[in-house]
Design a protein around this motif. Structure first.
Motif, PDB file in Angstrom:
ATOM      1  N   PHE A 196      13.727 -14.636  -0.207  1.00  0.00           N
ATOM      2  CA  PHE A 196      12.811 -15.530  -0.926  1.00  0.00           C
ATOM      3  C   PHE A 196      12.908 -16.963  -0.411  1.00  0.00           C
ATOM      4  CE2 PHE A 196      12.359 -18.538  -4.503  1.00  0.00           C
ATOM      5  CZ  PHE A 196      11.023 -18.343  -4.817  1.00  0.00           C
ATOM      6  N   GLU A 197      14.106 -17.398  -0.064  1.00  0.00           N
ATOM      7  CA  GLU A 197      14.317 -18.780   0.365  1.00  0.00           C
ATOM      8  C   GLU A 197      13.567 -19.101   1.651  1.00  0.00           C
ATOM      9  OE1 GLU A 197      16.127 -21.636   3.037  1.00  0.00           O
ATOM     10  OE2 GLU A 197      16.512 -19.460   3.142  1.00  0.00           O
ATOM     11  N   LYS A 198      13.337 -18.098   2.480  1.00  0.00           N
ATOM     12  CA  LYS A 198      12.659 -18.339   3.756  1.00  0.00           C
ATOM     13  C   LYS A 198      11.204 -18.728   3.556  1.00  0.00           C
ATOM     14  CE  LYS A 198      15.656 -15.000   6.105  1.00  0.00           C
ATOM     15  NZ  LYS A 198      15.713 -13.708   6.831  1.00  0.00           N
ATOM     16  N   ASN A 199      10.574 -18.251   2.481  1.00  0.00           N
ATOM     17  CA  ASN A 199       9.148 -18.517   2.257  1.00  0.00           C
ATOM     18  C   ASN A 199       8.892 -19.544   1.155  1.00  0.00           C
ATOM     19  OD1 ASN A 199       8.566 -16.642   4.172  1.00  0.00           O
ATOM     20  ND2 ASN A 199       7.837 -15.073   2.770  1.00  0.00           N
ATOM     21  N   ALA A 200       9.901 -19.908   0.351  1.00  0.00           N
ATOM     22  CA  ALA A 200       9.683 -20.726  -0.834  1.00  0.00           C
ATOM     23  C   ALA A 200       9.882 -22.203  -0.521  1.00  0.00           C
ATOM     24  CB  ALA A 200      10.648 -20.307  -1.940  1.00  0.00           C
ATOM     25  N   SER A 201       9.141 -23.024  -1.245  1.00  0.00           N
ATOM     26  CA  SER A 201       9.315 -24.470  -1.168  1.00  0.00           C
ATOM     27  C   SER A 201      10.419 -24.905  -2.137  1.00  0.00           C
ATOM     28  CB  SER A 201       8.005 -25.174  -1.517  1.00  0.00           C
ATOM     29  OG  SER A 201       7.645 -24.906  -2.870  1.00  0.00           O
ATOM     30  N   ASP A 202      10.778 -26.186  -2.058  1.00  0.00           N
ATOM     31  CA  ASP A 202      11.821 -26.693  -2.959  1.00  0.00           C
ATOM     32  C   ASP A 202      11.395 -26.573  -4.422  1.00  0.00           C
ATOM     33  OD1 ASP A 202      13.294 -27.258  -0.750  1.00  0.00           O
ATOM     34  OD2 ASP A 202      13.008 -29.435  -0.813  1.00  0.00           O
ATOM     35  N   GLN A 203      10.126 -26.853  -4.710  1.00  0.00           N
ATOM     36  CA  GLN A 203       9.639 -26.738  -6.076  1.00  0.00           C
ATOM     37  C   GLN A 203       9.699 -25.302  -6.558  1.00  0.00           C
ATOM     38  OE1 GLN A 203       8.898 -29.015  -8.248  1.00  0.00           O
ATOM     39  NE2 GLN A 203       8.271 -27.538  -9.832  1.00  0.00           N
ATOM     40  N   GLU A 204       9.378 -24.362  -5.709  1.00  0.00           N
ATOM     41  CA  GLU A 204       9.412 -22.944  -6.096  1.00  0.00           C
ATOM     42  C   GLU A 204      10.843 -22.468  -6.299  1.00  0.00           C
ATOM     43  OE1 GLU A 204       5.306 -21.797  -3.700  1.00  0.00           O
ATOM     44  OE2 GLU A 204       7.273 -21.561  -2.755  1.00  0.00           O
ATOM     45  N   ILE A 205      11.772 -22.972  -5.500  1.00  0.00           N
ATOM     46  CA  ILE A 205      13.181 -22.626  -5.715  1.00  0.00           C
ATOM     47  C   ILE A 205      13.668 -23.199  -7.040  1.00  0.00           C
ATOM     48  CG2 ILE A 205      15.517 -23.041  -4.869  1.00  0.00           C
ATOM     49  CD1 ILE A 205      14.480 -22.801  -2.046  1.00  0.00           C
TER      50      ILE A 205
END
Length: 349
Positions: A317-326
């Motif tokens: 998930f971290e590879k595709n997610a932005s900081d806000q999404e994390i």
């Protein structure tokens, strides 16, 4: 009216008779003449014999006896006898008081044991009732999840093309017997569109209520993805087990960690700085979880399985997610359970 000790004994005896588990107190001993009375009688007879011998065999006593001397002699004869019997009566009263005290102590002890047995029985009944309630809630939750997993929302299964995928694309298709294959050798799962970031984050938080239509839709979409479904089922098991100890994720208020720390954790970094991801500070929840990890094998296995699934899925998930999404993912119930269990097991160290 009897003595206060007798009245107290009668009240305790009545209460003890009303309690099935309280044995009847023993009757105090001391009825009839005892050893003290026989000793007093023997001393009295001995004293009378000594006085009679002194009276009849002492020379000149009978001839010189006047009225005053006779009274003095009689007082001298009766006084020791009175002292002997006063001591005997005192000893008998002391013996009876000791017997009554022992009987009262036995009655009170019987009442105390009966009360403790009643309290233990009530406690067992309350524990059984709570366990039945927890089991009913767990069965209801499992039935609800199974219903959501079995239903298919045709409209929700067709996301728009511009929706961002939560996980990276799966590896090339494998030719084995475990996956249904199409005519050209492509598994049916490959034709499904990947789950979006919004649905993935919403599914990790689980539905808030039976009326949460968006939560249920996101949950059904997530359960269609194999990796996400494994994570959600393991999270469901852990959340149900934690709820048995009264630990609910909505009650926890973890410290927020920067998204860059989550990224460093996903990339395999560990240490003191990464340990701030375990932002759960509730001492009771940490203590209950640690005790459950030590004493419950099923809970320990479920927790480790959940931690592995979360670690593996979050790394993708971290590879595709932005900081806000994390940051939004870190606020979900699944992420809070990961923080709690990760801190207890030392996964961040």
């Amino acid at each position: 009216m009897g003595r206060p000790a007798d009245r107290l004994k009668e009240k305790i005896s009545v209460l003890g008779a009303q309690t099935p588990s309280a044995p009847a107190p023993a009757e105090p001993s001391g009825r009839g003449p005892g050893r003290v009375e026989w000793i007093a009688l023997g001393l009295t007879l001995l004293w009378l014999a000594m006085v009679a011998g002194f009276w009849f065999f002492a020379p000149g006593v009978a001839s010189t006896a006047s009225l005053f001397n006779t009274v003095s002699l009689l007082v001298g004869m009766a006084l020791p006898i009175a002292m002997i019997w006063i001591a005997a009566v005192t000893a008998r009263a002391s013996r009876e008081m000791r017997a009554e005290a022992a009987a009262l102590k036995q009655s009170v002890e019987a009442m105390r044991m009966a009360w403790l047995n009643q309290q233990a029985l009530r406690s067992d009944q309350n524990v059984e009732k709570k366990l039945e309630e927890i089991a009913a809630v767990t069965r209801q939750a499992e039935t609800t999840i199974a219903t959501f997993a079995s239903r298919r929302d045709a409209q929700a299964s067709q996301p728009s093309a511009d929706r961002k995928a939560a996980l990276v694309a799966p590896p090339p298709a494998r030719s084995d017997d475990s996956e249904p294959m199409l005519a050209l050798g492509t598994p049916a799962e490959e034709l499904r569109s990947p789950i979006s970031v919004a649905d993935f984050v919403r599914a990790l938080n689980f539905p808030d209520s039976p009326d949460d239509a968006d939560g249920f839709r996101a949950l059904r979409r997530a359960l269609e993805d194999r990796a996400t479904a494994k994570l959600l089922r393991s999270a469901q098991d852990v959340l149900n087990l934690l709820a048995q100890d009264g630990i609910y994720m909505d009650d926890l208020k973890p410290d927020r960690a920067r998204p860059e720390l989550w990224r460093r954790f996903a990339q395999g970094e560990r240490g003191r700085e990464i340990a701030s991801l375990g932002g759960i500070r509730d001492r009771s929840s940490l203590a209950l979880t640690a005790g459950r990890m030590r004493g419950d094998t099923i809970f320990r296995d479920a927790a480790h399985h959940f931690l592995r699934q979360f670690d593996r899925t979050f790394a993708e998930f971290e590879k595709n997610a932005s900081d806000q999404e994390i940051a939004e993912m870190a606020e979900t119930r699944t992420a809070r359970a990961f923080m709690l269990l990760g801190r207890v097991t030392g996964s961040f160290d």
